[in-house]
Design a protein around this motif. Structure first.
Motif, PDB file in Angstrom:
ATOM      1  N   CYS A 121       1.322  -0.080 -57.073  1.00 40.23           N
ATOM      2  CA  CYS A 121       0.039  -0.194 -56.404  1.00 40.23           C
ATOM      3  C   CYS A 121      -0.055  -1.528 -55.668  1.00 40.23           C
ATOM      4  N   GLU A 122      -1.087  -1.679 -54.869  1.00 41.17           N
ATOM      5  CA  GLU A 122      -1.235  -2.876 -54.048  1.00 41.17           C
ATOM      6  C   GLU A 122      -1.528  -4.129 -54.874  1.00 41.17           C
ATOM      7  N   ASN A 123      -2.011  -3.937 -56.100  1.00 42.12           N
ATOM      8  CA  ASN A 123      -2.352  -5.078 -56.948  1.00 42.12           C
ATOM      9  C   ASN A 123      -1.160  -5.586 -57.762  1.00 42.12           C
ATOM     10  N   PHE A 124      -0.002  -4.912 -57.606  1.00 42.27           N
ATOM     11  CA  PHE A 124       1.200  -5.272 -58.369  1.00 42.27           C
ATOM     12  C   PHE A 124       0.920  -5.216 -59.881  1.00 42.27           C
ATOM     13  N   THR A 125       0.139  -4.223 -60.276  1.00 48.88           N
ATOM     14  CA  THR A 125      -0.244  -4.069 -61.684  1.00 48.88           C
ATOM     15  C   THR A 125       0.299  -2.784 -62.280  1.00 48.88           C
ATOM     16  N   CYS A 126       0.245  -1.679 -61.528  1.00 47.03           N
ATOM     17  CA  CYS A 126       0.665  -0.363 -62.035  1.00 47.03           C
ATOM     18  C   CYS A 126       1.918   0.112 -61.305  1.00 47.03           C
ATOM     19  N   ALA A 127       2.743   0.837 -62.040  1.00 46.72           N
ATOM     20  CA  ALA A 127       3.970   1.385 -61.458  1.00 46.72           C
ATOM     21  C   ALA A 127       4.213   2.783 -62.001  1.00 46.72           C
ATOM     22  N   SER A 128       4.956   3.573 -61.251  1.00 48.71           N
ATOM     23  CA  SER A 128       5.308   4.929 -61.674  1.00 48.71           C
ATOM     24  C   SER A 128       6.694   5.255 -61.153  1.00 48.71           C
ATOM     25  N   LEU A 173      10.638  22.702 -79.949  1.00 46.73           N
ATOM     26  CA  LEU A 173      12.064  22.477 -80.119  1.00 46.73           C
ATOM     27  C   LEU A 173      12.369  20.995 -80.305  1.00 46.73           C
ATOM     28  N   SER A 174      13.508  20.735 -80.919  1.00 50.26           N
ATOM     29  CA  SER A 174      13.936  19.364 -81.154  1.00 50.26           C
ATOM     30  C   SER A 174      14.605  18.818 -79.899  1.00 50.26           C
ATOM     31  N   LEU A 175      13.868  18.016 -79.139  1.00 50.35           N
ATOM     32  CA  LEU A 175      14.384  17.431 -77.906  1.00 50.35           C
ATOM     33  C   LEU A 175      14.226  15.919 -77.975  1.00 50.35           C
ATOM     34  N   ASN A 176      15.272  15.206 -77.618  1.00 45.07           N
ATOM     35  CA  ASN A 176      15.237  13.744 -77.616  1.00 45.07           C
ATOM     36  C   ASN A 176      14.886  13.239 -76.230  1.00 45.07           C
ATOM     37  N   GLN A 177      13.896  12.375 -76.168  1.00 48.78           N
ATOM     38  CA  GLN A 177      13.449  11.851 -74.892  1.00 48.78           C
ATOM     39  C   GLN A 177      13.905  10.409 -74.709  1.00 48.78           C
ATOM     40  N   GLN A 178      14.376  10.092 -73.520  1.00 45.57           N
ATOM     41  CA  GLN A 178      14.739   8.718 -73.208  1.00 45.57           C
ATOM     42  C   GLN A 178      13.498   7.830 -73.252  1.00 45.57           C
ATOM     43  N   SER A 179      13.677   6.614 -73.675  1.00 43.30           N
ATOM     44  CA  SER A 179      12.560   5.681 -73.658  1.00 43.30           C
ATOM     45  C   SER A 179      12.272   5.279 -72.215  1.00 43.30           C
ATOM     46  N   SER A 180      11.003   5.075 -71.929  1.00 41.29           N
ATOM     47  CA  SER A 180      10.600   4.720 -70.581  1.00 41.29           C
ATOM     48  C   SER A 180      10.948   3.267 -70.288  1.00 41.29           C
ATOM     49  N   SER A 181      11.608   3.047 -69.169  1.00 44.15           N
ATOM     50  CA  SER A 181      11.965   1.684 -68.767  1.00 44.15           C
ATOM     51  C   SER A 181      10.761   1.017 -68.115  1.00 44.15           C
ATOM     52  N   ALA A 182      10.345  -0.121 -68.681  1.00 43.52           N
ATOM     53  CA  ALA A 182       9.237  -0.865 -68.086  1.00 43.52           C
ATOM     54  C   ALA A 182       9.701  -1.500 -66.773  1.00 43.52           C
ATOM     55  N   TYR A 231      11.446  -5.678 -57.635  1.00 35.37           N
ATOM     56  CA  TYR A 231      11.066  -4.856 -58.785  1.00 35.37           C
ATOM     57  C   TYR A 231      12.328  -4.494 -59.560  1.00 35.37           C
ATOM     58  N   THR A 232      12.264  -4.624 -60.866  1.00 40.20           N
ATOM     59  CA  THR A 232      13.464  -4.436 -61.669  1.00 40.20           C
ATOM     60  C   THR A 232      13.107  -3.897 -63.040  1.00 40.20           C
ATOM     61  N   THR A 233      14.061  -3.249 -63.678  1.00 41.95           N
ATOM     62  CA  THR A 233      13.892  -2.803 -65.069  1.00 41.95           C
ATOM     63  C   THR A 233      14.438  -3.838 -66.033  1.00 41.95           C
ATOM     64  N   THR A 234      15.005  -4.903 -65.491  1.00 41.93           N
ATOM     65  CA  THR A 234      15.549  -5.977 -66.319  1.00 41.93           C
ATOM     66  C   THR A 234      14.677  -7.222 -66.171  1.00 41.93           C
ATOM     67  N   PRO A 235      13.856  -7.552 -67.163  1.00 40.60           N
ATOM     68  CA  PRO A 235      12.936  -8.678 -67.024  1.00 40.60           C
ATOM     69  C   PRO A 235      13.661 -10.018 -67.075  1.00 40.60           C
ATOM     70  N   ASP A 236      13.051 -11.026 -66.465  1.00 38.65           N
ATOM     71  CA  ASP A 236      13.539 -12.390 -66.594  1.00 38.65           C
ATOM     72  C   ASP A 236      12.331 -13.318 -66.743  1.00 38.65           C
ATOM     73  N   LEU A 237      12.568 -14.596 -66.809  1.00 35.17           N
ATOM     74  CA  LEU A 237      11.497 -15.554 -67.086  1.00 35.17           C
ATOM     75  C   LEU A 237      10.420 -15.555 -66.000  1.00 35.17           C
ATOM     76  N   GLY A 238      10.775 -15.221 -64.807  1.00 33.83           N
ATOM     77  CA  GLY A 238       9.792 -15.271 -63.732  1.00 33.83           C
ATOM     78  C   GLY A 238       9.152 -13.939 -63.395  1.00 33.83           C
ATOM     79  N   SER A 239       9.398 -12.906 -64.191  1.00 32.13           N
ATOM     80  CA  SER A 239       8.895 -11.570 -63.856  1.00 32.13           C
ATOM     81  C   SER A 239       7.645 -11.234 -64.667  1.00 32.13           C
ATOM     82  N   THR A 240       6.880 -10.291 -64.148  1.00 31.60           N
ATOM     83  CA  THR A 240       5.639  -9.839 -64.790  1.00 31.60           C
ATOM     84  C   THR A 240       5.719  -8.340 -65.039  1.00 31.60           C
ATOM     85  N   PRO A 241       5.451  -7.876 -66.276  1.00 32.18           N
ATOM     86  CA  PRO A 241       5.503  -6.438 -66.557  1.00 32.18           C
ATOM     87  C   PRO A 241       4.352  -5.690 -65.891  1.00 32.18           C
ATOM     88  N   MET A 242       4.606  -4.433 -65.540  1.00 26.69           N
ATOM     89  CA  MET A 242       3.595  -3.593 -64.901  1.00 26.69           C
ATOM     90  C   MET A 242       3.227  -2.430 -65.818  1.00 26.69           C
TER      91      MET A 242
END
Length: 480
Positions: A118-125, A358-367, A379-390
């Motif tokens: 989103c434009e606020n850099f807060t939500c991601a999908s 049924l028994s189905l295994n789901q992958q964990s969601s990458s932040a 935008y990355t799935t690998t956080p670092d010291l300067g990044s902010t989670p969405m």
């Protein structure tokens, strides 16, 4: 990478001269990877790809084809979000990014290598056309495709890059050694090798799609593909005869994998049953059972094999699966993770409903994290010291795909629609069934019933009748 239509494989095929039957083919790791990727394909993707490739001549895959068609025709108003319906129609491959490195890709579903913010850099999908959660203006996150960093540079997908294999006609993959060669010759009763001849064949997209189709129904899919090259009409007739000769043993329950838990909740289902034949004419149920039915389309072939054990009856897919599970030497594979992805593939994030049986295994969601660097946002799935989670948005919009508080109707071949008394009357008239021969029975759908419906859906166009007949008969005996 070249377009799929341009990629070709050169196969050395050993054939029996008199019968014109394939004994084995020598294949490299690129071809083996494409073949093994079949196990990662969701059932709904297979149905969609066959429709796209064959058009009106697409093969009917049990009741899955009609289930998919019913989903396509069901109004989007019955889903919490439009994206939820699109997710089911175009299920993602949990190994999609890795499969994007295949030399020939048959699955055109985009892998989850992009996000939308989103434009606020807060939500991601990880899905498009979603509405963010942070603003009173309800910012729509469209047109902002953002690449996710950190991807592997490996060229191979499942098998080691220099590996070579023998592929038998029934899709057993063996390491290309003298031990494997002698094993194939002896198992096929070949004492005199002069009865064999080598041919060089070209396999492109057309042949790979034909191989996928044949692998679901035939024990000789490679021979069938070769025959189809020279006589398309002849193979169509052979395919129809094979389907007609296949008998579903509805009284036998699926032989499940011992690792699958039988501890499951029950979902209520009211079925209109023909008393004299135990045939299910149609069923009425709520959204819980509909969510389960649509979830069949997201299950990868490898997971189907894992759930049903030896009773899938999926042509040569059984042999392909067992080849990997029986390998003692994993040096021919990229990694143990690659083996696991084939033998027990997971479901991508957000695909599991809270009503899953049924028994189905789901992958964990990458932040997803964002950071500002050198005048640009990354935008990355690998956080670092300067990044902010969405905040990650569930594209289903709820804990299920289908909305509740509504009754749905399911036909014997798993077409889902809203209730219609006129349809019930027309069904009885068409099948010439008197009302006196019809009764309503209520069943609880748990793990056993769900697995039986899954098995029946693979190749029966009467999935409810064939899948539930053992349980209806058992219930009838208990009531006497």
């Amino acid at each position: 990478m070249a377009a799929a239509e341009e990629v070709q494989f050169c196969l050395k095929v050993m054939m029996m001269k008199e019968s014109n039957k394939v004994l084995y083919a020598e294949v490299d790791n690129d071809f083996a990877d494409v073949l093994l990727s079949f196990l990662t394909l969701p059932l709904g993707t297979i149905v969609r790809l066959l429709i796209k490739h064959y058009g009106n001549k697409a093969p009917i895959i049990g009741s899955l084809s009609s289930l998919y068609a019913g989903l396509l025709n069901l109004d989007s108003c019955h889903f919490w979000t439009e994206e939820g319906k699109l997710m089911l129609l175009n299920p993602r491959n949990s190994y999609g990014f890795q499969c994007s490195r295949l030399k020939l890709q048959i699955d055109d579903t985009p892998p989850a290598t992009q996000c939308f913010a989103c434009e606020n850099f807060t939500c991601a999908s990880m899905y498009y056309k979603m509405t963010c959660l942070c603003s009173t203006l309800r910012n729509i996150m469209t047109g902002r495709e953002l690449e996710i960093e950190a991807q592997s540079a490996d060229k191979s997908v499942f098998t080691a890059q220099t590996a070579s294999f023998l592929l038998t006609d029934d899709l057993q993959i063996l390491t290309n050694t003298s031990t494997s060669l002698l094993q194939v010759l002896k198992l096929n009763g070949i004492g005199d090798t002069s009865v064999l001849e080598e041919r060089t064949l070209i396999f492109g997209l057309k042949e790979i799609m034909e191989l996928l189709k044949r692998s679901l129904v035939s024990q000789t899919p490679i021979t069938d593909v070769i025959l189809s090259i020279s006589s398309a009409a002849g193979t169509l007739n052979k395919r129809q005869k094979f389907s007609a000769s296949t008998k579903y043993e509805s009284d036998a329950l699926p032989q499940t994998n011992e690792n699958v838990s039988s501890d499951s909740k029950k979902i209520a289902l009211k079925a209109l049953v023909q008393k004299s034949t135990h045939r299910v004419l149609l069923a009425q149920t709520r959204h819980e059972f509909i969510d389960f039915l649509f979830s069949l389309l997201i299950i990868p072939l490898g997971r189907v094999q894992f759930l049903l054990g030896k009773s899938t009856c999926l042509g040569s897919i059984n042999n392909l699966y067992r080849s990997i599970s029986n390998w003692e030497d994993v040096d021919y594979m990229m990694s143990k993770e690659a083996v696991d992805a084939l033998l027990d593939p997971q479901i991508p994030p957000y695909y599991l409903s809270s009503y899953q049986i049924l028994s189905l295994n789901q992958q964990s969601s990458s932040a997803v994290h964002f950071r500002y660097k050198r005048g640009r946002y990354f935008y990355t799935t690998t956080p670092d010291l300067g990044s902010t989670p969405m905040k990650m948005i569930d594209p289903k919009g709820h804990d299920s795909f289908v909305k509740g508080r509504t009754m749905y109707m399911v036909t014997d071949d798993l077409v889902v629609s809203t209730p219609s008394s006129a349809f019930i009357i027309s069904t009885l008239n068409r099948m010439k069934i008197p009302v006196s021969d019809v009764e309503e029975q209520e069943l609880g759908i748990g793990i056993e019933e769900a697995l039986s419906i899954l098995k029946a859906s693979l190749f029966s166009t009467s999935a409810l009748s064939d899948g539930l007949k053992p349980f209806l008969m058992r219930q009838q005996k208990q009531e006497k």
